[in-house]
Design an enzyme around this catalytic site. Sequence first.
Site, mmCIF file in Angstrom:
data_model
loop_
_atom_site.group_PDB
_atom_site.id
_atom_site.type_symbol
_atom_site.label_atom_id
_atom_site.label_comp_id
_atom_site.label_asym_id
_atom_site.label_seq_id
_atom_site.Cartn_x
_atom_site.Cartn_y
_atom_site.Cartn_z
ATOM 1 N N HIS A 99 51.330 -33.513 88.241
ATOM 2 C CA HIS A 99 51.979 -32.203 88.354
ATOM 3 C C HIS A 99 53.247 -32.358 89.201
ATOM 4 O O HIS A 99 53.264 -33.118 90.162
ATOM 5 C CB HIS A 99 51.018 -31.200 88.991
ATOM 6 C CG HIS A 99 51.500 -29.792 88.890
ATOM 7 N ND1 HIS A 99 52.501 -29.294 89.690
ATOM 8 C CD2 HIS A 99 51.147 -28.783 88.053
ATOM 9 C CE1 HIS A 99 52.728 -28.035 89.348
ATOM 10 N NE2 HIS A 99 51.921 -27.699 88.365
ATOM 11 N N GLU A 148 56.027 -29.239 81.720
ATOM 12 C CA GLU A 148 56.260 -28.188 82.706
ATOM 13 C C GLU A 148 57.635 -28.356 83.342
ATOM 14 O O GLU A 148 57.774 -29.087 84.331
ATOM 15 C CB GLU A 148 55.200 -28.264 83.802
ATOM 16 C CG GLU A 148 53.798 -28.051 83.298
ATOM 17 C CD GLU A 148 52.918 -27.487 84.385
ATOM 18 O OE1 GLU A 148 52.327 -26.432 84.155
ATOM 19 O OE2 GLU A 148 52.861 -28.081 85.470
HETATM 20 P P1 PGA Z 1 53.030 -20.988 87.153
HETATM 21 O O1 PGA Z 1 52.573 -22.493 87.390
HETATM 22 O O2 PGA Z 1 52.279 -20.459 85.975
HETATM 23 O O3 PGA Z 1 52.698 -20.275 88.431
HETATM 24 O O4 PGA Z 1 54.511 -21.038 86.877
HETATM 25 C C1 PGA Z 1 52.377 -23.346 86.307
HETATM 26 C C2 PGA Z 1 51.906 -24.693 86.792
HETATM 27 O O5 PGA Z 1 52.499 -25.231 87.726
HETATM 28 O O6 PGA Z 1 50.915 -25.234 86.278
#
Ligand code: PGA
Length: 225
Positions: A99, A148
């Site tokens: 992540h 992401e």
């Molecule tokens: P968010 O986070 O939905 O708060 O933008 C997504 C993530 O980091 O998995």
Amino acid sequence: MKYIIGNWKSNKNHLEVKDWFQKFSQFFVKEKATSFNNLEIIVCPPYIHLFLTKNLRDKYKLPIKLGAQDISPFDSGAYTGAISAKMLSEFVEYVIIGHSERRTHFGEDDKILSQKVTMAKDASLEPIFCIPDKTSFIPDSISIIGYEPVWAIGTGKTDTPENADGVAVFVKQKNPGSALIYGGSVNPENALNFLTTKHIDGILIGGASLNPIKFWEIIVNAAKI
Ligand code: PGA
């Protein structure tokens, strides 16, 4: 099949976890168990809540799986503070690796992320390997990839479904057989925009997954796809 993955990040105390499950389970009571057969619902709580979460999931007979938010790059042993794959495998089937918050705040690089993937695989845990953009390094043998974009995480700004779908095509070509999940400010209002694209196989939800009502809304809409 679509993945609906909730990442609670570093949030919730013991009572808040109980409260979340109590509310979340009430929604399921009214639904047929088979209503969610097209979904793989995964909740990723902080380590400290895994034991409680598993018990509550079983108590309420919820059709959800559990995931960890991180994993040690080392085996069990003298690694103070670390949680090994073997320890996790008692509680979870999935683990988020790479992540962007781990990369940015904890300095995790491709080498350490590869070690984590190896440890997860050796313990039969399925990595959800997150990448900030389509050119990021992805270790071999990854089946679930989370796209992401950093600027979309927790900001209320999403990528466009068209662009995210294009990323899915690009990444899946390079990693045949993998699933591509989109994450970044997904909420009940925009979730279906991503889930109904041709190549996106699910969503990773941070902030909105902390609220059982919002998480449920996303699930119930996704179940109808
Ligand atoms: P968010 O986070 O939905 O708060 O933008 C997504 C993530 O980091 O998995």
